[in-house]
Motif scaffolding. Structure first.
Motif, PDB file in Angstrom:
ATOM      1  N   ARG A  18       0.811  -1.218   0.000  1.00 41.30           N
ATOM      2  CA  ARG A  18       0.000   0.000   0.000  1.00 41.30           C
ATOM      3  C   ARG A  18       0.845   1.269   0.000  1.00 41.30           C
ATOM      4  NH1 ARG A  18      -4.201  -2.151   4.437  1.00 41.30           N
ATOM      5  NH2 ARG A  18      -5.299  -3.609   3.101  1.00 41.30           N
ATOM      6  N   SER A  19       2.146   1.123   0.185  1.00 39.59           N
ATOM      7  CA  SER A  19       3.063   2.268   0.113  1.00 39.59           C
ATOM      8  C   SER A  19       4.437   1.745  -0.278  1.00 39.59           C
ATOM      9  CB  SER A  19       3.131   3.010   1.451  1.00 39.59           C
ATOM     10  OG  SER A  19       3.755   2.206   2.428  1.00 39.59           O
ATOM     11  N   LYS A  20       5.322   2.648  -0.554  1.00 38.79           N
ATOM     12  CA  LYS A  20       6.697   2.247  -0.866  1.00 38.79           C
ATOM     13  C   LYS A  20       7.380   1.751   0.407  1.00 38.79           C
ATOM     14  CE  LYS A  20       7.240   5.423  -4.683  1.00 38.79           C
ATOM     15  NZ  LYS A  20       7.798   4.746  -5.819  1.00 38.79           N
ATOM     16  N   PRO A  21       8.339   0.818   0.289  1.00 36.00           N
ATOM     17  CA  PRO A  21       9.093   0.366   1.470  1.00 36.00           C
ATOM     18  C   PRO A  21       9.865   1.528   2.103  1.00 36.00           C
ATOM     19  CG  PRO A  21       9.497  -1.074  -0.409  1.00 36.00           C
ATOM     20  CD  PRO A  21       8.740   0.109  -0.918  1.00 36.00           C
ATOM     21  N   MET A  22      10.149   1.401   3.400  1.00 37.30           N
ATOM     22  CA  MET A  22      10.937   2.426   4.089  1.00 37.30           C
ATOM     23  C   MET A  22      12.327   2.491   3.493  1.00 37.30           C
ATOM     24  SD  MET A  22       9.690   2.207   8.055  1.00 37.30           S
ATOM     25  CE  MET A  22      10.347   0.602   8.349  1.00 37.30           C
ATOM     26  N   PHE A  23      12.898   1.325   3.159  1.00 38.71           N
ATOM     27  CA  PHE A  23      14.165   1.286   2.434  1.00 38.71           C
ATOM     28  C   PHE A  23      14.325  -0.056   1.732  1.00 38.71           C
ATOM     29  CE2 PHE A  23      15.472  -0.293   6.616  1.00 38.71           C
ATOM     30  CZ  PHE A  23      16.200  -1.409   6.284  1.00 38.71           C
ATOM     31  N   VAL A  24      15.160  -0.075   0.719  1.00 39.38           N
ATOM     32  CA  VAL A  24      15.529  -1.289  -0.008  1.00 39.38           C
ATOM     33  C   VAL A  24      17.041  -1.411   0.095  1.00 39.38           C
ATOM     34  CG1 VAL A  24      15.541  -2.457  -2.238  1.00 39.38           C
ATOM     35  CG2 VAL A  24      13.581  -1.045  -1.578  1.00 39.38           C
ATOM     36  N   HIS A  25      17.509  -2.613   0.405  1.00 35.37           N
ATOM     37  CA  HIS A  25      18.922  -2.838   0.684  1.00 35.37           C
ATOM     38  C   HIS A  25      19.422  -3.996  -0.165  1.00 35.37           C
ATOM     39  CE1 HIS A  25      22.106  -4.845   3.135  1.00 35.37           C
ATOM     40  NE2 HIS A  25      22.536  -3.615   3.188  1.00 35.37           N
ATOM     41  N   CYS A  26      20.579  -3.862  -0.740  1.00 35.43           N
ATOM     42  CA  CYS A  26      21.217  -4.920  -1.516  1.00 35.43           C
ATOM     43  C   CYS A  26      22.491  -5.339  -0.787  1.00 35.43           C
ATOM     44  CB  CYS A  26      21.543  -4.414  -2.915  1.00 35.43           C
ATOM     45  SG  CYS A  26      22.268  -5.662  -3.971  1.00 35.43           S
ATOM     46  N   CYS A  27      22.634  -6.632  -0.514  1.00 30.20           N
ATOM     47  CA  CYS A  27      23.797  -7.116   0.227  1.00 30.20           C
ATOM     48  C   CYS A  27      24.559  -8.150  -0.605  1.00 30.20           C
ATOM     49  CB  CYS A  27      23.363  -7.738   1.548  1.00 30.20           C
ATOM     50  SG  CYS A  27      24.759  -8.234   2.587  1.00 30.20           S
ATOM     51  N   HIS A  28      25.880  -8.046  -0.570  1.00 28.87           N
ATOM     52  CA  HIS A  28      26.749  -8.954  -1.318  1.00 28.87           C
ATOM     53  C   HIS A  28      27.635  -9.798  -0.398  1.00 28.87           C
ATOM     54  CE1 HIS A  28      25.980  -7.088  -5.272  1.00 28.87           C
ATOM     55  NE2 HIS A  28      25.793  -6.000  -4.566  1.00 28.87           N
ATOM     56  N   CYS A  29      27.322  -9.844   0.914  1.00 28.18           N
ATOM     57  CA  CYS A  29      28.178 -10.600   1.835  1.00 28.18           C
ATOM     58  C   CYS A  29      28.105 -12.100   1.537  1.00 28.18           C
ATOM     59  CB  CYS A  29      27.811 -10.304   3.286  1.00 28.18           C
ATOM     60  SG  CYS A  29      26.356 -11.186   3.910  1.00 28.18           S
ATOM     61  N   ARG A  30      29.088 -12.839   2.000  1.00 23.85           N
ATOM     62  CA  ARG A  30      29.158 -14.287   1.740  1.00 23.85           C
ATOM     63  C   ARG A  30      27.946 -15.030   2.299  1.00 23.85           C
ATOM     64  NH1 ARG A  30      32.733 -14.820  -2.130  1.00 23.85           N
ATOM     65  NH2 ARG A  30      34.815 -14.121  -1.626  1.00 23.85           N
ATOM     66  N   ASP A  31      27.438 -14.607   3.478  1.00 20.08           N
ATOM     67  CA  ASP A  31      26.287 -15.273   4.079  1.00 20.08           C
ATOM     68  C   ASP A  31      25.056 -15.115   3.182  1.00 20.08           C
ATOM     69  OD1 ASP A  31      24.969 -16.739   6.153  1.00 20.08           O
ATOM     70  OD2 ASP A  31      24.062 -14.844   6.801  1.00 20.08           O
ATOM     71  N   CYS A  32      24.808 -13.910   2.681  1.00 19.20           N
ATOM     72  CA  CYS A  32      23.668 -13.683   1.784  1.00 19.20           C
ATOM     73  C   CYS A  32      23.860 -14.424   0.467  1.00 19.20           C
ATOM     74  CB  CYS A  32      23.455 -12.188   1.550  1.00 19.20           C
ATOM     75  SG  CYS A  32      22.743 -11.348   2.982  1.00 19.20           S
ATOM     76  N   GLN A  33      25.073 -14.491  -0.030  1.00 25.73           N
ATOM     77  CA  GLN A  33      25.339 -15.251  -1.249  1.00 25.73           C
ATOM     78  C   GLN A  33      25.037 -16.729  -1.032  1.00 25.73           C
ATOM     79  OE1 GLN A  33      29.397 -14.384  -2.260  1.00 25.73           O
ATOM     80  NE2 GLN A  33      28.912 -12.356  -3.059  1.00 25.73           N
ATOM     81  N   ARG A  34      25.427 -17.264   0.116  1.00 21.70           N
ATOM     82  CA  ARG A  34      25.193 -18.667   0.439  1.00 21.70           C
ATOM     83  C   ARG A  34      23.687 -18.954   0.573  1.00 21.70           C
ATOM     84  NH1 ARG A  34      29.684 -19.317   2.922  1.00 21.70           N
ATOM     85  NH2 ARG A  34      29.116 -18.046   4.699  1.00 21.70           N
ATOM     86  N   GLN A  35      22.950 -18.046   1.243  1.00 17.35           N
ATOM     87  CA  GLN A  35      21.520 -18.259   1.463  1.00 17.35           C
ATOM     88  C   GLN A  35      20.703 -18.188   0.183  1.00 17.35           C
ATOM     89  OE1 GLN A  35      19.742 -16.000   4.658  1.00 17.35           O
ATOM     90  NE2 GLN A  35      21.623 -16.109   5.859  1.00 17.35           N
ATOM     91  N   THR A  36      21.120 -17.354  -0.770  1.00 19.50           N
ATOM     92  CA  THR A  36      20.342 -17.175  -1.996  1.00 19.50           C
ATOM     93  C   THR A  36      20.872 -17.976  -3.174  1.00 19.50           C
ATOM     94  OG1 THR A  36      21.631 -15.252  -2.708  1.00 19.50           O
ATOM     95  CG2 THR A  36      19.683 -14.837  -1.334  1.00 19.50           C
ATOM     96  N   GLY A  37      22.116 -18.433  -3.098  1.00 15.72           N
ATOM     97  CA  GLY A  37      22.720 -19.107  -4.240  1.00 15.72           C
ATOM     98  C   GLY A  37      22.986 -18.142  -5.378  1.00 15.72           C
TER      99      GLY A  37
END
Length: 55
Positions: A18-37
């Motif tokens: 119903r509204s825009k998000p408060m913020f959008v974040h992009c992460c490139h850390c190894r943990d996020c890479q592992r979780q998303t493939g």
């Protein structure tokens, strides 16, 4: 007012913001890479009352 819609890959869950998000974040850390493939993950923070579940 934003009325962006989305859902899961199989299509069973659909939602509308119903509204825009408060913020959008992009992460490139190894943990996020592992979780998303992937090389990164995108996260958006929005208040619960601003999300409408359609199905």
């Amino acid at each position: 007012m934003a009325t962006d819609e989305g859902g899961c890959a199989c299509g069973r869950v659909r939602y509308r913001l119903r509204s825009k998000p408060m913020f959008v974040h992009c992460c490139h850390c190894r943990d996020c890479q592992r979780q998303t493939g992937s090389a990164f993950v995108l996260n958006a923070l929005i208040e619960t009352e601003r999300v409408e579940i359609l199905s």
